[in-house]
Design a protein around this motif. Structure first.
Motif, short mmCIF file in Angstrom:
data_model
loop_
_atom_site.label_atom_id
_atom_site.label_comp_id
_atom_site.label_asym_id
_atom_site.label_seq_id
_atom_site.Cartn_x
_atom_site.Cartn_y
_atom_site.Cartn_z
N THR A 1 0.86 -1.19 0.00
CA THR A 1 0.00 0.00 0.00
C THR A 1 0.89 1.24 0.00
N GLY A 2 0.29 2.39 -0.26
CA GLY A 2 0.99 3.67 -0.12
C GLY A 2 2.25 3.78 -0.94
N ASP A 3 3.30 4.32 -0.31
CA ASP A 3 4.57 4.54 -1.00
C ASP A 3 5.17 3.23 -1.50
N GLY A 4 5.02 2.16 -0.73
CA GLY A 4 5.56 0.88 -1.15
C GLY A 4 4.95 0.41 -2.45
N LEU A 5 3.65 0.59 -2.59
CA LEU A 5 2.95 0.21 -3.82
C LEU A 5 3.40 1.09 -4.97
N ASP A 6 3.50 2.39 -4.72
CA ASP A 6 3.94 3.32 -5.77
C ASP A 6 5.34 2.96 -6.26
N GLN A 7 6.24 2.63 -5.34
CA GLN A 7 7.61 2.26 -5.72
C GLN A 7 7.63 0.96 -6.51
N HIS A 8 6.77 0.04 -6.12
CA HIS A 8 6.68 -1.25 -6.82
C HIS A 8 6.19 -1.06 -8.25
N ILE A 9 5.17 -0.26 -8.43
CA ILE A 9 4.64 0.02 -9.78
C ILE A 9 5.71 0.70 -10.63
N ALA A 10 6.43 1.66 -10.02
CA ALA A 10 7.49 2.37 -10.75
C ALA A 10 8.62 1.41 -11.13
N ALA A 11 8.93 0.46 -10.27
CA ALA A 11 10.00 -0.50 -10.55
C ALA A 11 9.62 -1.40 -11.73
N HIS A 12 8.37 -1.87 -11.76
CA HIS A 12 7.90 -2.68 -12.88
C HIS A 12 7.99 -1.90 -14.18
N ARG A 13 7.57 -0.65 -14.14
CA ARG A 13 7.63 0.19 -15.34
C ARG A 13 9.09 0.39 -15.78
N ARG A 14 9.96 0.64 -14.82
CA ARG A 14 11.36 0.90 -15.18
C ARG A 14 12.00 -0.31 -15.85
N LEU A 15 11.68 -1.50 -15.40
CA LEU A 15 12.26 -2.70 -15.98
C LEU A 15 11.72 -3.01 -17.37
N THR A 16 10.46 -2.66 -17.65
CA THR A 16 9.80 -3.17 -18.84
C THR A 16 9.39 -2.13 -19.87
N HIS A 17 9.19 -0.89 -19.47
CA HIS A 17 8.61 0.09 -20.41
C HIS A 17 9.64 0.51 -21.45
N PRO A 18 9.22 0.65 -22.72
CA PRO A 18 10.16 1.03 -23.78
C PRO A 18 10.90 2.33 -23.53
N SER A 19 10.28 3.28 -22.83
CA SER A 19 10.94 4.57 -22.59
C SER A 19 11.91 4.50 -21.41
N GLU A 20 11.95 3.36 -20.70
CA GLU A 20 12.87 3.19 -19.57
C GLU A 20 13.93 2.15 -19.96
N MET A 21 14.03 1.04 -19.22
CA MET A 21 15.03 0.02 -19.55
C MET A 21 14.51 -1.02 -20.52
N GLY A 22 13.21 -1.03 -20.77
CA GLY A 22 12.60 -2.09 -21.55
C GLY A 22 13.07 -2.20 -22.98
N GLU A 23 13.46 -1.07 -23.59
CA GLU A 23 13.83 -1.07 -25.01
C GLU A 23 15.33 -1.04 -25.22
N ILE A 24 16.06 -0.22 -24.48
CA ILE A 24 17.50 -0.08 -24.73
C ILE A 24 18.27 -1.31 -24.26
N PHE A 25 17.76 -1.99 -23.23
CA PHE A 25 18.41 -3.22 -22.77
C PHE A 25 17.92 -4.40 -23.60
N LYS A 26 18.87 -5.23 -24.00
CA LYS A 26 18.56 -6.38 -24.85
C LYS A 26 19.00 -7.67 -24.15
N VAL A 27 18.46 -8.78 -24.66
CA VAL A 27 18.77 -10.10 -24.11
C VAL A 27 19.09 -11.04 -25.26
#
Length: 354
Positions: free
Chosen positions: A310-336
């Motif tokens: 809940t609260g800040d913990g939930l916000d940080q969790h959502i932001a972390a998921h976005r950072r790992l996967t979203h094309p405008s964050e790490m999702g596109e420039i990082f490759k596997v």
């Protein structure tokens, strides 16, 4: 100026300009003044944050991916679970926690970390005390190898060349007015760049990583000989083109030549070079990190974890998921890219070229 800058200026004064690869190696690995020899660079208090430090989900997905590859290859009773360039040990710790419930996986696994930094080895020992440490891949056991390399290849020193009508001019680090600066060598043919003559023109810059082929070849040969799989995650693309050298201090870009030894130096990874060098093993199609993690089920895992936040913990969790996967964050420039023995399924989340 730094103590390492003084040493480099004196060295260049005696023997002449050095390659960019030599400069990077001194900046990163000098035993007394090198970046990795003197600090823990990871996390919010360091200079940069890697994916394992952003969220446990990253390591969990990679661990389960390798566990599935182990199952697909018949569940060998003894295998090497390894990470090269393991940072603080966070990724390996998360992989081990996520795979604890996979029947037989931990009983068969022997954990090994390839790490040159004594500072980081001490950090890793706190999170992965059961590990065996190595300076190089060459001392790993002769056994099936299930390996991850996350943001390892980007830290290997590179050489830079600009195409000239008469060949290639190498970027060299010299001294001007008691300051380190880049210059160009005389133009000459470079055999290692003969394959780039068809897709470059005069003025184009190409980067070579001298250590990459040897390391990738060892990984590929071990997987071809003994079985296993490797997941290589980094920022870069299929083929090098353009200047990608960057220096980071306190999460911000800085001049790579301003304070040698005090900044992290990296360059984008040439995944084509990895695939070619590891050719005894089968390589997969280059895939973006975001797509790879989504195929492995990271969003379902994120939703499961979110139920308890809940609260800040939930916000940080959502932001972390976005950072790992979203094309405008790490999702596109990082490759596997994945490596596995020919005739076996590719690691989960990855495919072969059609």
């Amino acid at each position: 100026m730094t103590a390492l800058a003084d040493l480099l200026i004196a060295r260049i004064g005696q023997t002449g300009p050095i390659t960019l690869a030599d400069y990077m190696a001194e900046c990163l690995l000098h035993p007394k003044h090198g970046y990795y020899a003197t600090r823990d660079p990871f996390g919010t208090k360091g200079d940069f944050i890697t994916a394992p430090e952003i969220s446990q989900m990253f390591g969990e997905m990679l661990g389960l991916c390798l566990a599935q590859a182990w199952i697909d290859q018949g569940q060998p009773t003894h295998f090497t679970l390894a990470e090269i360039g393991p940072g603080r040990g966070t990724l390996m710790a998360d992989m081990l926690r996520a795979t604890k419930s996979v029947p037989g996986f931990h009983d068969a696994a022997s954990v090994h970390l390839i790490e040159a930094s004594p500072v980081l080895r001490a950090k890793q020992a706190e999170l992965v005390p059961q590990a065996t440490w190595h300076d190089t891949i060459s001392t790993l056991p002769d056994a099936p190898l299930f390996m991850v390399a996350n943001e390892f290849f980007d830290a290997l020193p590179i050489r830079q060349f600009t195409r000239d009508d008469a060949g290639w001019r190498e970027h060299m680090v010299g001294v001007q007015d008691d300051t380190l600066t880049l210059g160009l060598s005389a133009a000459a043919p470079i055999e290692a760049l003969d394959h780039r003559l068809d897709d470059t023109k005069t003025g184009d810059l190409v980067e070579l990583c001298p250590a990459l082929p040897g390391i990738a070849a060892q990984i590929g040969q071990r997987i071809a000989d003994h079985g296993g799989a490797a997941l290589i995650i980094d920022y870069g693309d299929w083929r090098s083109l353009g200047d990608t050298l960057q220096a980071i201090t306190d999460h911000a870009p800085v001049d790579p030549f301003n304070a040698p030894g005090d900044a992290d130096l990296t360059a984008h990874v040439d995944f084509e070079a990895i695939a070619q060098a590891a050719s005894p093993a089968q390589f997969t199609r280059l895939t973006t990190q975001g797509v790879f993690l989504e195929r492995l089920g990271v969003t379902n895992r994120a939703q499961s974890l979110a139920q308890h936040l809940t609260g800040d913990g939930l916000d940080q969790h959502i932001a972390a998921h976005r950072r790992l996967t979203h094309p405008s964050e790490m999702g596109e420039i990082f490759k596997v890219i994945g490596l596995h023995p020919k005739g076996t399924p590719p690691p989960a989340g990855l495919t072969h070229d059609a």
